[in-house]
Design a protein around this motif. Structure first.
Motif, mmCIF file in Angstrom:
data_model
loop_
_atom_site.group_PDB
_atom_site.id
_atom_site.type_symbol
_atom_site.label_atom_id
_atom_site.label_comp_id
_atom_site.label_asym_id
_atom_site.label_seq_id
_atom_site.Cartn_x
_atom_site.Cartn_y
_atom_site.Cartn_z
ATOM 1 N N ILE A 120 0.810 -1.222 0.000
ATOM 2 C CA ILE A 120 0.000 0.000 0.000
ATOM 3 C C ILE A 120 0.848 1.278 0.000
ATOM 4 O O ILE A 120 0.629 2.140 -0.837
ATOM 5 C CB ILE A 120 -1.042 -0.067 1.133
ATOM 6 C CG1 ILE A 120 -2.084 -1.103 0.693
ATOM 7 C CG2 ILE A 120 -1.691 1.289 1.368
ATOM 8 C CD1 ILE A 120 -3.157 -1.370 1.665
ATOM 9 N N PRO A 121 1.843 1.395 0.881
ATOM 10 C CA PRO A 121 2.664 2.621 0.776
ATOM 11 C C PRO A 121 3.421 2.718 -0.543
ATOM 12 O O PRO A 121 3.489 3.798 -1.146
ATOM 13 C CB PRO A 121 3.618 2.511 1.963
ATOM 14 C CG PRO A 121 3.388 1.216 2.617
ATOM 15 C CD PRO A 121 2.183 0.577 2.042
ATOM 16 N N LEU A 122 3.970 1.590 -1.035
ATOM 17 C CA LEU A 122 4.709 1.637 -2.307
ATOM 18 C C LEU A 122 3.772 2.060 -3.442
ATOM 19 O O LEU A 122 4.084 2.963 -4.230
ATOM 20 C CB LEU A 122 5.315 0.262 -2.634
ATOM 21 C CG LEU A 122 6.543 -0.156 -1.822
ATOM 22 C CD1 LEU A 122 6.929 -1.599 -2.159
ATOM 23 C CD2 LEU A 122 7.707 0.784 -2.078
ATOM 24 N N PHE A 123 2.595 1.407 -3.482
ATOM 25 C CA PHE A 123 1.669 1.709 -4.585
ATOM 26 C C PHE A 123 1.166 3.148 -4.493
ATOM 27 O O PHE A 123 0.949 3.798 -5.514
ATOM 28 C CB PHE A 123 0.491 0.717 -4.551
ATOM 29 C CG PHE A 123 -0.224 0.597 -5.871
ATOM 30 C CD1 PHE A 123 0.468 0.223 -7.008
ATOM 31 C CD2 PHE A 123 -1.577 0.864 -5.971
ATOM 32 C CE1 PHE A 123 -0.181 0.105 -8.226
ATOM 33 C CE2 PHE A 123 -2.235 0.752 -7.187
ATOM 34 C CZ PHE A 123 -1.534 0.375 -8.312
ATOM 35 N N GLY A 124 0.991 3.640 -3.272
ATOM 36 C CA GLY A 124 0.545 5.035 -3.107
ATOM 37 C C GLY A 124 1.509 5.999 -3.769
ATOM 38 O O GLY A 124 1.099 6.904 -4.519
ATOM 39 N N MET A 125 2.800 5.786 -3.548
ATOM 40 C CA MET A 125 3.790 6.678 -4.152
ATOM 41 C C MET A 125 3.808 6.526 -5.671
ATOM 42 O O MET A 125 3.866 7.507 -6.414
ATOM 43 C CB MET A 125 5.175 6.372 -3.571
ATOM 44 C CG MET A 125 5.347 6.888 -2.153
ATOM 45 S SD MET A 125 7.029 6.708 -1.556
ATOM 46 C CE MET A 125 7.102 4.955 -1.254
ATOM 47 N N ILE A 126 3.733 5.276 -6.133
ATOM 48 C CA ILE A 126 3.788 5.038 -7.577
ATOM 49 C C ILE A 126 2.568 5.645 -8.276
ATOM 50 O O ILE A 126 2.690 6.335 -9.293
ATOM 51 C CB ILE A 126 3.850 3.522 -7.881
ATOM 52 C CG1 ILE A 126 5.072 2.894 -7.219
ATOM 53 C CG2 ILE A 126 3.901 3.280 -9.377
ATOM 54 C CD1 ILE A 126 5.099 1.379 -7.335
ATOM 55 N N VAL A 127 1.390 5.389 -7.714
ATOM 56 C CA VAL A 127 0.158 5.863 -8.358
ATOM 57 C C VAL A 127 0.126 7.390 -8.417
ATOM 58 O O VAL A 127 -0.291 7.981 -9.413
ATOM 59 C CB VAL A 127 -1.083 5.312 -7.630
ATOM 60 C CG1 VAL A 127 -2.332 6.061 -8.056
ATOM 61 C CG2 VAL A 127 -1.247 3.839 -7.926
ATOM 62 N N ALA A 128 0.604 8.042 -7.349
ATOM 63 C CA ALA A 128 0.604 9.507 -7.346
ATOM 64 C C ALA A 128 1.461 10.035 -8.499
ATOM 65 O O ALA A 128 1.090 10.986 -9.187
ATOM 66 C CB ALA A 128 1.123 10.027 -6.010
ATOM 67 N N ASN A 129 2.603 9.385 -8.734
ATOM 68 C CA ASN A 129 3.465 9.818 -9.840
ATOM 69 C C ASN A 129 2.843 9.510 -11.197
ATOM 70 O O ASN A 129 2.910 10.326 -12.113
ATOM 71 C CB ASN A 129 4.837 9.160 -9.724
ATOM 72 C CG ASN A 129 5.776 9.985 -8.891
ATOM 73 O OD1 ASN A 129 6.586 10.730 -9.402
ATOM 74 N ND2 ASN A 129 5.621 9.895 -7.581
#
Lengths: 264, 259
Positions: A131-140
């Motif tokens: 979840i934290p990894l995907f949050g950063m990726i999706v925001a970018n």
């Protein structure tokens, strides 16, 4: 090594810092009081709620719930990227599906690679990582898609004459708008490229700072941050490429004609 | 065999380049072309004249399928334009836009663009051919290495005409080729175009609002108004002995036009 706990009382003490901004607003009649108070409350409520959701997710430990959360993240990012795209001769109804696929593929592929090849997450759906990894990726990916859509639209509008001149000379639609697609892709990727250049010198990334504050070894935090930077670069590139290549097609008819401007 | 002979219609070939039947074009709720039927002569120099908003450019854009009509048929050399492979059609039917757009680079880069776009279908243009094309368009060979962006409006027009000729087209479509030029330069360009048609036998269709140009260079004249054909025929007949009152009025109003 244990991080210093932040009790609710100490959090209140931190909230008092907002009072400084509030005082400035009252003194200088900035009219920001409402925004500050509402914003501070909103941020608190949203983050606390997310915290509880994470606690619950970690607790119930179900793969389909984790995937559902990831899906919600993609949907919100898609709608945000597609919002505020103004009139154009491209197909506006295509914007949401294009942004959705571009974000899903760009962020999804990157997450899959990082969690299997780099971090070895176990079990595969471990929400503490995903979840934290995907949050950063999706925001970018979201920013890349929004920038690509907006820039391609304005380039296609500004270059109508050039595009038709190429078509009239026997160009394919892809050839005719090559300069517009190139510029839109560059515009979408510039933030990621710049971030690579200045990280550690101008900016200390929030994730690394957070890890160090929470007691992690700085050397490990740095390596994690590098992983994050590289994965954000990949996600940005994939999302930008898919968005631009799919969206540019909507400006042309099957007979290689540039569609007329949207009526204003 | 000269180029002119090569392109002149043989006994079995159609003498009509474009044949339009009941062509209608709409944009939103506006009707741009309202039932156009025309036969444009092969090897001729057709001038499309008429007041602004008559549909002249809308008509021209149908001929190499930059647009498709809402209804009706457009044929080139006896075959529907929609049946040609689209890129092939556009190489055979060159289009010179009212506002010339130069591609990045030099004039030479512009003349090599068609080859870059289709390496196998369009042969590379050597120095000799570049010089010849520039000369056809009324520029000397020294222009080849000038940055296209730095050229004057008239020079850009000439380069864009030369560029349209690099695919060796059978037809050249011109949209107000002289609109941005002063009368002297415009006259030279018209002279160049008339000569080009005589030496190559290429079919030309030109939109113009300058009657003098139609008079000097055209062999066939089509008068359009409000999306309809008012009158079409041999240039000498239409220009000197128009049968239709609307055409006569338009021609007379144009007499005072210094250009």
């Amino acid at each position: 090594m244990h991080p210093f706990e932040i009790s609710w009382l100490r959090l209140m003490a931190a909230a008092a810092l907002v009072l400084i901004a509030l005082a400035l607003s009252l003194w200088q009649k900035l009219g920001l009081e409402k925004g500050l108070v509402v914003g501070a409350i909103r941020a608190t409520v949203q983050l606390v709620a997310v915290g509880y959701v994470l606690v619950w997710l970690f607790d119930v430990d179900r793969w389909y719930l984790v995937l559902a959360v990831l899906a919600v993240m993609v949907i919100v990012a898609t709608l945000t990227a597609a919002r505020r795209q103004s009139k154009s001769s491209g197909d506006r109804r295509a914007i949401v599906p294009i942004a959705g696929v571009a974000i899903l593929v760009g962020a999804g592929l990157t997450l899959a690679y990082v969690t299997t090849v780099v971090v070895h997450v176990s079990p595969w759906y471990n929400p503490r990582y995903l979840i934290p990894l995907f949050g950063m990726i999706v925001a970018n990916s979201m920013n890349a898609a929004a920038l690509a859509l907006e820039r391609l639209q304005s380039e296609m509008e500004a270059r109508r004459g050039e595009v038709e001149a190429y078509l009239a000379l026997g160009a394919t639609p892809g050839q005719a708008c090559a300069e517009a697609t190139r510029r839109a892709t560059v515009a979408a990727m510039i933030p990621a490229v710049n971030a690579l250049a200045v990280v550690g010198v101008v900016s200390l990334p929030g994730m690394m700072t957070g890890q160090i504050l929470a007691g992690a070894d700085p050397a490990l935090a740095v390596r994690y941050q590098l992983v994050v930077m590289f994965m954000l670069t990949a996600a940005t590139a994939i999302t930008a490429a898919i968005t631009v290549q799919a969206y540019r097609r909507t400006f042309f008819t099957p007979a290689a004609q540039l569609k007329p401007r949207a009526p204003s | 065999m000269s180029a002119a002979e090569a392109r002149a219609p043989g006994p079995a070939e159609p003498v009509t380049a474009f044949r339009l039947r009941d062509v209608r074009q709409v944009r939103g709720v506006r009707t741009l072309l309202d039932g156009i039927s025309l036969d444009l002569p092969r090897g001729g120099f057709t001038a499309l004249i008429g007041p602004s908003g008559a549909g002249k450019t809308s008509l021209l854009r149908l001929l190499n399928r930059l647009d498709d009509p809402a209804s009706g048929t457009v044929e080139l050399f006896g075959r529907a334009v929609a049946e040609y492979r689209i890129r092939e059609l556009r190489r055979r039917v060159g289009y010179v836009f009212q506002t010339p757009v130069m591609f990045a680079g030099t004039a030479r880069d512009n003349l090599e663009a068609a080859h870059r776009l289709a390496k196998t279908e369009v042969p590379a243009v050597g120095d000799a051919r570049i010089a010849a094309l520039l000369e056809l368009a009324g520029l000397d060979a020294s222009y080849a290495d000038r940055p296209a962006a730095d050229l004057s409006g008239g020079e850009k027009h000439r380069v864009s005409i030369a560029r349209a000729l690099t695919t060796n087209p059978d037809v050249l479509l011109l949209d107000e080729p002289t609109a941005a030029l002063d009368p002297e330069v415009a006259d030279r360009l018209m002279h160049t175009l008339a000569q080009l048609r005589e030496t190559t036998g290429i079919t030309m269709v030109m939109v113009t609002h300058r009657l003098r140009e139609a008079r000097v260079a055209a062999t066939y004249v089509v008068m359009l108004e409000a999306g309809r054909v008012v009158e079409a025929g041999e240039a000498a007949t239409v220009m000197h002995d128009a049968t239709h009152a609307r055409t006569r009025a338009f021609l007379q109003a144009g007499e005072g036009d210094a250009a």
